[in-house]
Design an enzyme around this catalytic site. Sequence first.
Site, mmCIF file in Angstrom:
data_model
loop_
_atom_site.group_PDB
_atom_site.id
_atom_site.type_symbol
_atom_site.label_atom_id
_atom_site.label_comp_id
_atom_site.label_asym_id
_atom_site.label_seq_id
_atom_site.Cartn_x
_atom_site.Cartn_y
_atom_site.Cartn_z
ATOM 1 N N GLY A 198 -33.200 -7.878 17.162
ATOM 2 C CA GLY A 198 -33.516 -6.884 18.185
ATOM 3 C C GLY A 198 -34.865 -7.154 18.838
ATOM 4 N N ASP A 229 -36.101 -14.771 3.305
ATOM 5 C CA ASP A 229 -36.286 -15.324 4.658
ATOM 6 C C ASP A 229 -37.776 -15.522 4.928
ATOM 7 O OD1 ASP A 229 -35.585 -16.342 7.119
ATOM 8 O OD2 ASP A 229 -35.340 -14.398 8.081
ATOM 9 N N GLY A 276 -36.171 -10.985 18.635
ATOM 10 C CA GLY A 276 -35.568 -11.893 17.664
ATOM 11 C C GLY A 276 -34.081 -11.673 17.599
#
Length: 490
Positions: A204, A320, A201
């Site tokens: 990382g 998120d 992603g």
Amino acid sequence: MLLKASSKETVESGKKALGSTAPALSSQRFLWCHCYHHCPDDSTNNTCRTDGFCFTMVEEEGGVAFLTAGCLGLVGSEFQCRDTVFPHERKSLECCTDEDFCNRNLHPTLPPLKPPRKFFSTLSTPSLSFSHPVHIVVYSHKSRPRYSIGLEQDETYIPPGESLKDLIEQSQTSGSGSGLPLLVQRTIAKQIQMVKQIGKGRYGEVWMGRWRGEKVAVKVFFTTEEASWFRETEIYQTVLMRHENILGFIAADIKGTGSWTQLYLITDYHENGSLYDYLKSTTLDNKAMLRLAYSSVSGLCHLHTEIFGTQGKPAIAHRDLKSKNILVKRNGTCCIADLGLAVKFISDTNEVDIPPNTRVGTKRYMPPEVLDETLNRSHFQSYIMADMYSFGLILWEIARRCVSGGILEEYQLPYHELVPTDPSYEDMREVVCIKKLRPSFPNRWSSDECLRQMGKLMTECWANNPACRLTALRVKKTLAKMSESQDIKL
């Protein structure tokens, strides 16, 4: 190059050697390695191919020595090859890059037996652990001072036969409720074998690893994502954070020298992957749909709830939420993951602790008040209600994959028919704020009571006015009632 360690001196020289050569390895050709008891699924004739290292490892279990061999990818390999002797585990690892199948010539030997040291069951007060002296930025909601932290701590002894579940239960009953002791975290981090990369992603990579045979997930952060690593580690180690519907945290560690740093977050491993992956390949009945929805909102409810008392927990907003940040367990329930953007509410001072993070949420899941920049950043409830908007979209994703009358829809992301694949802020703002559109409901939902109620729930979650949205607790209670009426045990 051969890295072999048999004493502290050779371990250190191996670390230096690897630290100085690791960047150059990326331009080398791929290596073929011999593999034994450590072969990937697509291997043939006990061979594997890697851009990193070939390795051979010997370890002792129950007085019997076992030999394994295989490939280590370039990313994460220094995590293992540098620390090659494990004196308390009776295990030794050698890595090489000389030529194809160079690990056929490696013969690691077990370290000498040492008397075990006392297992640390008491908790240390700091929330982070560091392998080497490193400089990191430590943030608070008031200021962003820079501290120089230098800790040279040894490993601790973890007795053979102790599972991760055992260790976590011990730490829970010790009265802390904020995770494993730091030395135990460091020891686990050093002993993990990286097996294969399972995700990538903007922060990382995610690897599947093993600790004493148990599968774990290892999130390796880019050095540019230090703030995300720090915040996620801090949130996971919050007192009373552990919950069956929040991804189980095991350990965090920093590995680094002057020239490179790697940031690791080690958690439970769930082979079903994310809810996004799961929904793409799985069809649901009412029970499976309610199970996914109820468990997800249970995790969100725990996150959002402040627990008062000396061993209390602050209210936390995720910021998120999306189907890619929720994982599906083997039993068909969910747990919430990726807390790198989370915000905490400090009720004593009535302040919102916002991470100083350059990352923002995912545009597709952003509520209207974030897209049009009207969100009140000093009011914590604003973030809670923003989460609920995103959760409404996740309910829509789940419900589409539930069969009714023999029909279901193919998996799609929210707003798939209204915005491009990688929408801009302006794309989303026009659809969500100006046109005030929301994902559409298939006609079949109106003739299925369970799906009709799900549609009503998501509509009340993604209301344009944040004050009109349902809370996680209200959604949880409604889903529990729906399950009860259908005689479904969650």
